[in-house]
Design an enzyme around this catalytic site. Structure first.
Site, PDB file in Angstrom:
ATOM      1  N   ASN A 165     -21.917-112.433  16.575  1.00  0.00           N
ATOM      2  CA  ASN A 165     -21.220-112.535  17.855  1.00  0.00           C
ATOM      3  C   ASN A 165     -19.702-112.487  17.735  1.00  0.00           C
ATOM      4  O   ASN A 165     -19.013-112.276  18.718  1.00  0.00           O
ATOM      5  CB  ASN A 165     -21.638-113.820  18.587  1.00  0.00           C
ATOM      6  CG  ASN A 165     -21.616-115.036  17.704  1.00  0.00           C
ATOM      7  OD1 ASN A 165     -22.169-115.039  16.618  1.00  0.00           O
ATOM      8  ND2 ASN A 165     -20.961-116.082  18.161  1.00  0.00           N
ATOM      9  N   GLN A 195     -27.056-111.084  20.553  1.00  0.00           N
ATOM     10  CA  GLN A 195     -26.023-110.048  20.712  1.00  0.00           C
ATOM     11  C   GLN A 195     -26.557-108.643  20.423  1.00  0.00           C
ATOM     12  O   GLN A 195     -25.814-107.664  20.518  1.00  0.00           O
ATOM     13  CB  GLN A 195     -24.810-110.349  19.815  1.00  0.00           C
ATOM     14  CG  GLN A 195     -24.089-111.639  20.152  1.00  0.00           C
ATOM     15  CD  GLN A 195     -23.332-111.606  21.481  1.00  0.00           C
ATOM     16  OE1 GLN A 195     -23.142-110.542  22.085  1.00  0.00           O
ATOM     17  NE2 GLN A 195     -22.913-112.763  21.953  1.00  0.00           N
ATOM     18  N   SER A 215     -30.960-114.584  25.094  1.00  0.00           N
ATOM     19  CA  SER A 215     -30.230-115.340  26.111  1.00  0.00           C
ATOM     20  C   SER A 215     -30.015-114.468  27.337  1.00  0.00           C
ATOM     21  O   SER A 215     -29.669-113.285  27.206  1.00  0.00           O
ATOM     22  CB  SER A 215     -28.874-115.770  25.540  1.00  0.00           C
ATOM     23  OG  SER A 215     -28.128-116.426  26.530  1.00  0.00           O
ATOM     24  N   HIS A 217     -27.692-114.965  29.872  1.00  0.00           N
ATOM     25  CA  HIS A 217     -26.338-114.799  30.421  1.00  0.00           C
ATOM     26  C   HIS A 217     -25.477-113.819  29.638  1.00  0.00           C
ATOM     27  O   HIS A 217     -24.339-113.537  30.023  1.00  0.00           O
ATOM     28  CB  HIS A 217     -25.637-116.155  30.590  1.00  0.00           C
ATOM     29  CG  HIS A 217     -25.169-116.815  29.335  1.00  0.00           C
ATOM     30  ND1 HIS A 217     -23.855-116.789  28.931  1.00  0.00           N
ATOM     31  CD2 HIS A 217     -25.828-117.529  28.396  1.00  0.00           C
ATOM     32  CE1 HIS A 217     -23.732-117.476  27.811  1.00  0.00           C
ATOM     33  NE2 HIS A 217     -24.913-117.930  27.455  1.00  0.00           N
ATOM     34  N   THR A 253     -41.520-127.679  35.182  1.00  0.00           N
ATOM     35  CA  THR A 253     -41.741-126.622  36.177  1.00  0.00           C
ATOM     36  C   THR A 253     -40.792-125.458  35.906  1.00  0.00           C
ATOM     37  O   THR A 253     -39.600-125.653  35.668  1.00  0.00           O
ATOM     38  CB  THR A 253     -41.533-127.193  37.603  1.00  0.00           C
ATOM     39  OG1 THR A 253     -42.408-128.307  37.747  1.00  0.00           O
ATOM     40  CG2 THR A 253     -41.848-126.162  38.666  1.00  0.00           C
ATOM     41  N   CYS A 341     -17.692-120.925  21.816  1.00  0.00           N
ATOM     42  CA  CYS A 341     -18.230-122.221  21.384  1.00  0.00           C
ATOM     43  C   CYS A 341     -17.243-122.982  20.519  1.00  0.00           C
ATOM     44  O   CYS A 341     -17.354-124.184  20.360  1.00  0.00           O
ATOM     45  CB  CYS A 341     -19.511-122.021  20.595  1.00  0.00           C
ATOM     46  SG  CYS A 341     -20.741-121.178  21.556  1.00  0.00           S
TER      47      CYS A 341
HETATM   48  N1  PLP Z   1     -26.655-116.818  19.428  1.00  0.00           N
HETATM   49  C1  PLP Z   1     -25.634-115.965  19.558  1.00  0.00           C
HETATM   50  C2  PLP Z   1     -25.462-114.878  18.537  1.00  0.00           C
HETATM   51  C3  PLP Z   1     -24.724-116.096  20.595  1.00  0.00           C
HETATM   52  O1  PLP Z   1     -23.697-115.237  20.720  1.00  0.00           O
HETATM   53  C4  PLP Z   1     -24.905-117.149  21.517  1.00  0.00           C
HETATM   54  C5  PLP Z   1     -23.926-117.392  22.593  1.00  0.00           C
HETATM   55  O2  PLP Z   1     -22.725-117.300  22.384  1.00  0.00           O
HETATM   56  C6  PLP Z   1     -26.008-118.001  21.349  1.00  0.00           C
HETATM   57  C7  PLP Z   1     -26.857-117.814  20.296  1.00  0.00           C
HETATM   58  C8  PLP Z   1     -26.273-119.146  22.296  1.00  0.00           C
HETATM   59  O3  PLP Z   1     -26.701-118.642  23.536  1.00  0.00           O
HETATM   60  P1  PLP Z   1     -26.856-119.639  24.778  1.00  0.00           P
HETATM   61  O4  PLP Z   1     -25.515-119.746  25.398  1.00  0.00           O
HETATM   62  O5  PLP Z   1     -27.865-118.952  25.666  1.00  0.00           O
HETATM   63  O6  PLP Z   1     -27.369-120.913  24.249  1.00  0.00           O
END
Ligand code: PLP
Length: 396
Positions: A165, A195, A215, A217, A253, A341
Protein backbone atom coordinates in the site's frame (compact mmCIF):
# COMPACT_ATOMS: atom_id res chain seq x y z
CA UNK A 1 -15.28 4.60 -15.47
CA UNK A 2 -17.07 4.53 -12.13
CA UNK A 3 -19.45 7.37 -11.57
CA UNK A 4 -18.17 9.06 -8.43
CA UNK A 5 -19.45 11.82 -6.25
CA UNK A 6 -17.28 14.80 -5.38
CA UNK A 7 -13.89 13.54 -6.46
CA UNK A 8 -12.96 17.09 -5.84
CA UNK A 9 -15.38 19.56 -4.38
CA UNK A 10 -16.27 22.60 -6.49
CA UNK A 11 -16.77 25.89 -4.70
CA UNK A 12 -17.69 28.88 -6.83
CA UNK A 13 -16.38 27.03 -9.85
CA UNK A 14 -12.87 26.43 -8.47
CA UNK A 15 -11.70 23.12 -7.09
CA UNK A 16 -11.08 23.25 -3.34
CA UNK A 17 -8.85 20.22 -3.34
CA UNK A 18 -7.25 17.68 -5.61
CA UNK A 19 -7.19 14.18 -4.23
CA UNK A 20 -4.15 11.91 -4.61
CA UNK A 21 -4.81 9.53 -1.74
CA UNK A 22 -6.98 6.81 -3.26
CA UNK A 23 -4.86 4.12 -1.58
CA UNK A 24 -6.00 5.55 1.78
CA UNK A 25 -9.67 5.63 0.84
CA UNK A 26 -11.88 6.34 -2.15
CA UNK A 27 -14.99 8.46 -2.55
CA UNK A 28 -18.12 6.32 -2.64
CA UNK A 29 -19.25 5.73 -6.22
CA UNK A 30 -22.80 6.62 -7.26
CA UNK A 31 -23.73 3.00 -7.88
CA UNK A 32 -22.76 2.16 -4.29
CA UNK A 33 -24.67 5.15 -2.87
CA UNK A 34 -27.77 4.15 -4.82
CA UNK A 35 -27.51 0.52 -3.74
CA UNK A 36 -27.05 1.50 -0.08
CA UNK A 37 -29.99 3.89 -0.26
CA UNK A 38 -32.23 1.24 -1.77
CA UNK A 39 -31.12 -1.26 0.88
CA UNK A 40 -31.85 1.23 3.65
CA UNK A 41 -35.16 2.50 2.28
CA UNK A 42 -36.81 -0.61 0.90
CA UNK A 43 -34.63 -3.67 1.52
CA UNK A 44 -34.10 -3.12 5.22
CA UNK A 45 -35.68 -6.21 6.77
CA UNK A 46 -33.54 -8.68 8.67
CA UNK A 47 -32.28 -11.40 6.29
CA UNK A 48 -32.77 -13.94 9.09
CA UNK A 49 -36.53 -13.20 9.35
CA UNK A 50 -38.77 -15.86 7.90
CA UNK A 51 -41.55 -13.67 6.45
CA UNK A 52 -41.34 -12.63 2.79
CA UNK A 53 -39.58 -9.27 3.36
CA UNK A 54 -36.85 -10.97 5.37
CA UNK A 55 -36.48 -13.77 2.88
CA UNK A 56 -36.22 -11.27 0.03
CA UNK A 57 -33.35 -9.64 1.89
CA UNK A 58 -31.74 -13.06 2.38
CA UNK A 59 -31.97 -13.62 -1.40
CA UNK A 60 -30.43 -10.22 -2.04
CA UNK A 61 -27.66 -10.91 0.45
CA UNK A 62 -26.85 -14.08 -1.39
CA UNK A 63 -26.77 -12.19 -4.72
CA UNK A 64 -24.46 -9.52 -3.25
CA UNK A 65 -22.16 -12.25 -1.93
CA UNK A 66 -22.15 -13.86 -5.38
CA UNK A 67 -21.12 -10.53 -6.91
CA UNK A 68 -17.94 -10.45 -4.79
CA UNK A 69 -17.37 -14.15 -5.44
CA UNK A 70 -17.63 -13.69 -9.21
CA UNK A 71 -14.99 -10.99 -9.06
CA UNK A 72 -12.74 -13.48 -7.25
CA UNK A 73 -13.60 -16.42 -9.47
CA UNK A 74 -15.04 -18.53 -6.64
CA UNK A 75 -18.40 -19.64 -5.25
CA UNK A 76 -20.39 -17.34 -2.98
CA UNK A 77 -20.18 -19.66 0.00
CA UNK A 78 -16.42 -19.04 0.17
CA UNK A 79 -16.93 -15.32 0.82
CA UNK A 80 -17.56 -14.02 4.36
CA UNK A 81 -18.45 -10.40 4.99
CA UNK A 82 -16.51 -8.55 7.68
CA UNK A 83 -16.42 -4.94 8.86
CA UNK A 84 -13.10 -4.13 7.18
CA UNK A 85 -9.93 -5.72 5.85
CA UNK A 86 -8.20 -5.27 9.21
CA UNK A 87 -10.79 -7.63 10.64
CA UNK A 88 -10.35 -10.04 7.70
CA UNK A 89 -6.57 -10.04 8.19
CA UNK A 90 -6.82 -10.67 11.94
CA UNK A 91 -9.42 -13.40 11.42
CA UNK A 92 -7.38 -15.16 8.73
CA UNK A 93 -4.28 -15.17 10.91
CA UNK A 94 -6.05 -16.41 14.05
CA UNK A 95 -8.02 -19.07 12.26
CA UNK A 96 -4.98 -20.40 10.38
CA UNK A 97 -2.98 -20.67 13.59
CA UNK A 98 -5.85 -22.32 15.42
CA UNK A 99 -6.36 -24.88 12.65
CA UNK A 100 -2.64 -25.56 12.36
CA UNK A 101 -1.89 -25.48 16.07
CA UNK A 102 -0.50 -29.00 16.06
CA UNK A 103 1.86 -28.13 13.24
CA UNK A 104 3.64 -25.39 15.11
CA UNK A 105 3.93 -21.77 16.12
CA UNK A 106 6.03 -20.34 13.31
CA UNK A 107 4.62 -17.58 11.10
CA UNK A 108 6.27 -16.18 7.99
CA UNK A 109 5.27 -12.73 6.87
CA UNK A 110 7.01 -9.66 5.49
CA UNK A 111 8.43 -6.56 7.13
CA UNK A 112 6.21 -4.36 4.97
CA UNK A 113 2.72 -5.70 5.58
CA UNK A 114 -0.12 -3.41 6.54
CA UNK A 115 -0.26 -2.82 10.34
CA UNK A 116 -3.34 -5.05 10.57
CA UNK A 117 -1.10 -7.99 9.66
CA UNK A 118 2.13 -6.74 11.16
CA UNK A 119 0.78 -5.72 14.55
CA UNK A 120 -1.34 -8.86 14.78
CA UNK A 121 1.85 -10.91 14.24
CA UNK A 122 3.77 -8.78 16.76
CA UNK A 123 1.03 -9.40 19.32
CA UNK A 124 1.22 -13.13 18.62
CA UNK A 125 5.01 -13.00 19.02
CA UNK A 126 4.43 -11.74 22.57
CA UNK A 127 2.12 -14.72 23.12
CA UNK A 128 4.78 -17.26 22.22
CA UNK A 129 4.62 -17.46 18.43
CA UNK A 130 7.81 -17.19 16.46
CA UNK A 131 7.43 -14.72 13.60
CA UNK A 132 9.82 -14.27 10.68
CA UNK A 133 9.40 -10.79 9.16
CA UNK A 134 11.08 -11.08 5.77
CA UNK A 135 12.79 -7.91 4.59
CA UNK A 136 11.89 -6.91 1.04
CA UNK A 137 14.45 -6.87 -1.76
CA UNK A 138 15.30 -3.76 -3.77
CA UNK A 139 12.08 -4.24 -5.80
CA UNK A 140 10.00 -3.88 -2.63
CA UNK A 141 8.84 -7.51 -2.57
CA UNK A 142 9.74 -10.86 -1.10
CA UNK A 143 10.36 -13.62 -3.62
CA UNK A 144 9.11 -17.21 -3.52
CA UNK A 145 12.67 -18.30 -2.84
CA UNK A 146 12.94 -16.01 0.19
CA UNK A 147 9.71 -17.43 1.62
CA UNK A 148 10.73 -21.04 0.91
CA UNK A 149 14.12 -20.48 2.53
CA UNK A 150 12.33 -19.34 5.70
CA UNK A 151 9.99 -22.38 5.85
CA UNK A 152 10.42 -24.70 8.84
CA UNK A 153 8.72 -27.86 9.98
CA UNK A 154 6.73 -25.88 12.50
CA UNK A 155 5.62 -23.17 10.03
CA UNK A 156 1.85 -22.88 10.39
CA UNK A 157 1.14 -19.79 8.32
CA UNK A 158 2.55 -17.67 5.50
CA UNK A 159 0.98 -14.23 5.11
CA UNK A 160 2.03 -12.07 2.15
CA UNK A 161 0.29 -9.11 0.62
CA UNK A 162 -0.63 -8.73 -3.05
CA UNK A 163 0.30 -5.07 -3.58
CA UNK A 164 2.11 -2.99 -1.01
CA UNK A 165 0.00 0.00 0.00
CA UNK A 166 2.93 2.40 0.33
CA UNK A 167 5.10 1.31 -2.59
CA UNK A 168 2.77 -0.29 -5.08
CA UNK A 169 5.14 -3.24 -5.42
CA UNK A 170 3.41 -6.39 -6.70
CA UNK A 171 4.23 -9.58 -4.83
CA UNK A 172 4.43 -12.89 -6.74
CA UNK A 173 1.66 -14.35 -4.58
CA UNK A 174 0.68 -17.21 -6.86
CA UNK A 175 4.29 -18.36 -7.25
CA UNK A 176 4.91 -18.04 -3.50
CA UNK A 177 1.79 -20.08 -2.72
CA UNK A 178 2.60 -22.80 -5.24
CA UNK A 179 6.22 -23.15 -4.15
CA UNK A 180 5.28 -23.19 -0.45
CA UNK A 181 2.66 -25.87 -1.13
CA UNK A 182 5.12 -27.99 -3.06
CA UNK A 183 7.54 -27.82 -0.15
CA UNK A 184 4.94 -28.28 2.60
CA UNK A 185 1.29 -28.85 1.73
CA UNK A 186 0.13 -28.25 5.30
CA UNK A 187 1.18 -24.62 5.59
CA UNK A 188 -1.81 -22.30 5.38
CA UNK A 189 -1.39 -19.23 3.17
CA UNK A 190 -3.04 -15.85 3.57
CA UNK A 191 -2.95 -12.88 1.20
CA UNK A 192 -3.96 -9.31 1.98
CA UNK A 193 -5.31 -8.33 -1.45
CA UNK A 194 -6.72 -4.94 -0.45
CA UNK A 195 -4.55 -2.92 -2.85
CA UNK A 196 -4.66 -5.50 -5.65
CA UNK A 197 -8.41 -6.02 -5.87
CA UNK A 198 -9.82 -4.43 -9.03
CA UNK A 199 -6.40 -2.92 -9.74
CA UNK A 200 -5.00 -6.04 -11.34
CA UNK A 201 -6.62 -9.19 -12.63
CA UNK A 202 -6.41 -12.30 -10.44
CA UNK A 203 -8.54 -15.30 -9.67
CA UNK A 204 -8.75 -17.62 -6.71
CA UNK A 205 -8.38 -20.47 -9.21
CA UNK A 206 -4.79 -19.48 -9.94
CA UNK A 207 -3.74 -17.71 -6.74
CA UNK A 208 -3.64 -20.90 -4.64
CA UNK A 209 -4.03 -19.15 -1.28
CA UNK A 210 -6.23 -20.35 1.60
CA UNK A 211 -7.41 -16.94 2.78
CA UNK A 212 -7.70 -13.57 1.06
CA UNK A 213 -8.72 -10.21 2.53
CA UNK A 214 -10.62 -7.40 0.81
CA UNK A 215 -11.77 -3.93 1.81
CA UNK A 216 -14.75 -2.03 0.42
CA UNK A 217 -13.64 1.53 0.97
CA UNK A 218 -10.61 1.18 -1.32
CA UNK A 219 -12.80 0.42 -4.31
CA UNK A 220 -15.68 2.89 -4.15
CA UNK A 221 -17.78 1.31 -1.38
CA UNK A 222 -18.32 2.99 2.00
CA UNK A 223 -16.13 2.36 5.02
CA UNK A 224 -17.25 -0.42 7.34
CA UNK A 225 -17.34 -3.35 4.94
CA UNK A 226 -14.76 -5.95 4.01
CA UNK A 227 -14.61 -9.61 3.09
CA UNK A 228 -12.61 -12.72 3.75
CA UNK A 229 -12.28 -15.44 1.11
CA UNK A 230 -11.74 -18.92 2.54
CA UNK A 231 -10.72 -21.77 0.25
CA UNK A 232 -11.63 -24.64 2.57
CA UNK A 233 -14.29 -23.84 5.13
CA UNK A 234 -12.92 -26.54 7.41
CA UNK A 235 -9.97 -24.21 8.06
CA UNK A 236 -12.25 -21.47 9.42
CA UNK A 237 -13.07 -21.05 13.09
CA UNK A 238 -15.90 -18.69 14.06
CA UNK A 239 -14.90 -15.12 14.80
CA UNK A 240 -18.05 -14.09 16.64
CA UNK A 241 -20.42 -16.53 18.28
CA UNK A 242 -24.09 -15.72 18.19
CA UNK A 243 -26.99 -15.94 15.81
CA UNK A 244 -25.51 -18.03 13.02
CA UNK A 245 -25.03 -15.29 10.43
CA UNK A 246 -22.25 -15.59 7.82
CA UNK A 247 -22.68 -19.35 7.68
CA UNK A 248 -22.29 -19.56 11.45
CA UNK A 249 -18.83 -17.99 11.38
CA UNK A 250 -19.42 -14.33 12.19
CA UNK A 251 -22.50 -13.54 14.19
CA UNK A 252 -24.28 -10.20 14.05
CA UNK A 253 -27.10 -9.00 11.84
CA UNK A 254 -25.64 -8.39 8.41
CA UNK A 255 -24.76 -4.79 7.44
CA UNK A 256 -26.97 -5.06 4.39
CA UNK A 257 -26.64 -1.44 3.21
CA UNK A 258 -22.83 -1.63 3.25
CA UNK A 259 -22.88 -5.07 1.66
CA UNK A 260 -25.22 -3.86 -1.10
CA UNK A 261 -22.92 -0.91 -1.71
CA UNK A 262 -19.84 -3.14 -1.75
CA UNK A 263 -21.44 -5.43 -4.33
CA UNK A 264 -22.48 -2.45 -6.47
CA UNK A 265 -18.99 -0.93 -6.32
CA UNK A 266 -17.46 -4.27 -7.29
CA UNK A 267 -19.86 -4.66 -10.22
CA UNK A 268 -19.08 -1.11 -11.39
CA UNK A 269 -15.35 -1.60 -10.94
CA UNK A 270 -15.33 -4.89 -12.83
CA UNK A 271 -17.29 -3.41 -15.73
CA UNK A 272 -14.66 -0.74 -16.37
CA UNK A 273 -11.55 -2.41 -14.98
CA UNK A 274 -9.64 -2.65 -18.26
CA UNK A 275 -10.17 0.97 -19.26
CA UNK A 276 -9.58 2.16 -15.68
CA UNK A 277 -6.27 0.27 -15.52
CA UNK A 278 -5.15 1.79 -18.84
CA UNK A 279 -6.07 5.30 -17.67
CA UNK A 280 -4.29 4.94 -14.32
CA UNK A 281 -1.20 3.58 -16.08
CA UNK A 282 -1.15 6.65 -18.32
CA UNK A 283 -1.58 8.97 -15.30
CA UNK A 284 1.22 7.21 -13.43
CA UNK A 285 3.63 7.53 -16.37
CA UNK A 286 2.67 11.18 -16.86
CA UNK A 287 3.18 11.97 -13.16
CA UNK A 288 6.63 10.38 -13.17
CA UNK A 289 7.70 12.27 -16.28
CA UNK A 290 6.34 15.60 -15.03
CA UNK A 291 7.91 15.25 -11.58
CA UNK A 292 11.23 14.38 -13.15
CA UNK A 293 11.09 17.31 -15.56
CA UNK A 294 9.66 20.03 -13.38
CA UNK A 295 10.94 19.33 -9.88
CA UNK A 296 14.45 18.98 -8.49
CA UNK A 297 16.02 15.91 -6.88
CA UNK A 298 13.05 13.55 -7.22
CA UNK A 299 13.90 9.94 -6.40
CA UNK A 300 11.37 7.27 -7.35
CA UNK A 301 11.42 4.49 -4.80
CA UNK A 302 10.71 1.80 -7.39
CA UNK A 303 10.88 1.54 -11.17
CA UNK A 304 7.61 1.81 -13.10
CA UNK A 305 7.73 -1.85 -14.12
CA UNK A 306 6.52 -4.29 -11.48
CA UNK A 307 4.48 -1.77 -9.52
CA UNK A 308 0.75 -1.21 -9.46
CA UNK A 309 0.23 2.10 -11.31
CA UNK A 310 -2.31 3.44 -8.82
CA UNK A 311 0.52 4.02 -6.33
CA UNK A 312 3.55 6.24 -6.89
CA UNK A 313 6.10 6.53 -4.09
CA UNK A 314 8.78 9.15 -4.54
CA UNK A 315 11.07 11.29 -2.48
CA UNK A 316 11.45 15.04 -2.72
CA UNK A 317 14.97 14.61 -1.50
CA UNK A 318 16.18 17.09 1.07
CA UNK A 319 12.70 18.04 2.29
CA UNK A 320 10.62 16.65 5.15
CA UNK A 321 7.60 14.75 3.90
CA UNK A 322 5.34 15.80 6.82
CA UNK A 323 6.10 19.45 6.07
CA UNK A 324 5.40 18.90 2.37
CA UNK A 325 2.12 17.12 3.10
CA UNK A 326 0.95 20.04 5.24
CA UNK A 327 2.14 22.73 2.82
CA UNK A 328 0.55 20.93 -0.13
CA UNK A 329 -2.61 20.29 1.90
CA UNK A 330 -2.96 24.01 2.50
CA UNK A 331 -2.80 24.47 -1.28
CA UNK A 332 -5.56 21.90 -1.76
CA UNK A 333 -3.31 19.01 -2.81
CA UNK A 334 -4.12 15.93 -0.76
CA UNK A 335 -1.55 13.18 -0.69
CA UNK A 336 0.23 11.23 1.98
CA UNK A 337 3.64 10.77 3.49
CA UNK A 338 3.03 7.04 3.82
CA UNK A 339 -0.05 5.13 4.79
CA UNK A 340 -2.79 7.08 6.56
CA UNK A 341 -2.56 4.53 9.39
CA UNK A 342 0.82 5.93 10.43
CA UNK A 343 -0.66 9.32 11.30
CA UNK A 344 2.65 11.03 10.72
CA UNK A 345 4.85 8.34 12.31
CA UNK A 346 7.83 7.10 10.31
CA UNK A 347 6.75 4.37 7.91
CA UNK A 348 8.02 0.85 8.62
CA UNK A 349 7.71 0.15 4.89
CA UNK A 350 10.04 2.89 3.73
CA UNK A 351 12.36 2.19 6.67
CA UNK A 352 12.65 -1.45 5.49
CA UNK A 353 14.09 -0.29 2.16
CA UNK A 354 17.35 1.00 3.69
CA UNK A 355 17.12 4.32 1.88
CA UNK A 356 19.61 7.12 2.62
CA UNK A 357 18.14 9.33 5.37
CA UNK A 358 17.80 12.34 3.07
CA UNK A 359 15.70 10.29 0.66
CA UNK A 360 13.70 8.56 3.40
CA UNK A 361 12.75 11.85 5.06
CA UNK A 362 11.19 13.22 1.88
CA UNK A 363 9.03 10.27 0.79
CA UNK A 364 5.54 11.03 -0.47
CA UNK A 365 2.88 8.66 -1.77
CA UNK A 366 0.56 9.82 -4.51
CA UNK A 367 -2.21 7.40 -5.39
CA UNK A 368 -4.49 7.66 -8.39
CA UNK A 369 -7.87 6.48 -9.62
CA UNK A 370 -9.71 6.36 -12.92
CA UNK A 371 -10.97 9.85 -12.06
CA UNK A 372 -7.51 11.40 -11.74
CA UNK A 373 -6.87 13.83 -14.59
CA UNK A 374 -3.73 15.17 -16.24
CA UNK A 375 -4.80 18.63 -15.07
CA UNK A 376 -4.80 17.46 -11.47
CA UNK A 377 -1.35 15.94 -11.90
CA UNK A 378 -0.13 19.24 -13.35
CA UNK A 379 -1.38 21.00 -10.20
CA UNK A 380 0.37 18.45 -7.98
CA UNK A 381 3.70 18.81 -9.78
CA UNK A 382 3.47 22.58 -9.90
CA UNK A 383 2.78 22.80 -6.16
CA UNK A 384 5.67 20.46 -5.33
CA UNK A 385 8.02 22.56 -7.47
CA UNK A 386 6.74 25.69 -5.73
CA UNK A 387 7.07 24.11 -2.28
CA UNK A 388 10.66 23.21 -3.09
CA UNK A 389 11.41 26.88 -3.77
CA UNK A 390 9.51 28.19 -0.77
CA UNK A 391 10.85 25.63 1.66
CA UNK A 392 14.38 26.11 0.39
CA UNK A 393 14.10 29.82 1.17
CA UNK A 394 12.56 29.16 4.56
CA UNK A 395 15.25 26.62 5.45
CA UNK A 396 18.23 28.65 4.26
N1 PLP B 1 -4.36 -3.93 3.99
C1 PLP B 1 -3.91 -2.99 3.15
C2 PLP B 1 -2.83 -3.35 2.17
C3 PLP B 1 -4.39 -1.69 3.21
O1 PLP B 1 -3.93 -0.75 2.37
C4 PLP B 1 -5.39 -1.39 4.17
C5 PLP B 1 -5.88 -0.01 4.33
O2 PLP B 1 -5.12 0.94 4.29
C6 PLP B 1 -5.84 -2.42 5.00
C7 PLP B 1 -5.31 -3.67 4.89
C8 PLP B 1 -6.90 -2.18 6.05
O3 PLP B 1 -8.14 -1.97 5.42
P1 PLP B 1 -9.40 -1.50 6.30
O4 PLP B 1 -9.31 -0.02 6.38
O5 PLP B 1 -10.59 -1.98 5.51
O6 PLP B 1 -9.30 -2.17 7.60
Amino acid sequence: MKDRINVFILKEGAPVFYYFDYAATTPVCKQAVQAAQLAMESQWENPSSLYPGGQQCATLLSAWRDEIAQALGCRGDHVFFTSCASESNNWAIYTALEKNRRKGKHIITTAIEHPSVQNCCKFLAQKGYDVTFLKPNESGIVTAQMVCDALREDTALVSVMMVNNELGSIFPVSEIAQRVRTQDKNVLIHCDAVQGFLHMPFSMQTLHVDFLSLSGHKIGAPKGIGALYVRDKKTLVPLLHGGGQEMGMRAGTEATAQIAAFAAAVAAGRATMQEDMAHIKMIHAYARQSLQRKCRDIVFLLPEEGTSPHILAFSVTGYKSEVLVRVLGDKGIYLSSGSACHKGKASHVYAALNLPKKVLDGVLRASFSAQTTVKEVDALVQEIAMAQDTLYQSLS
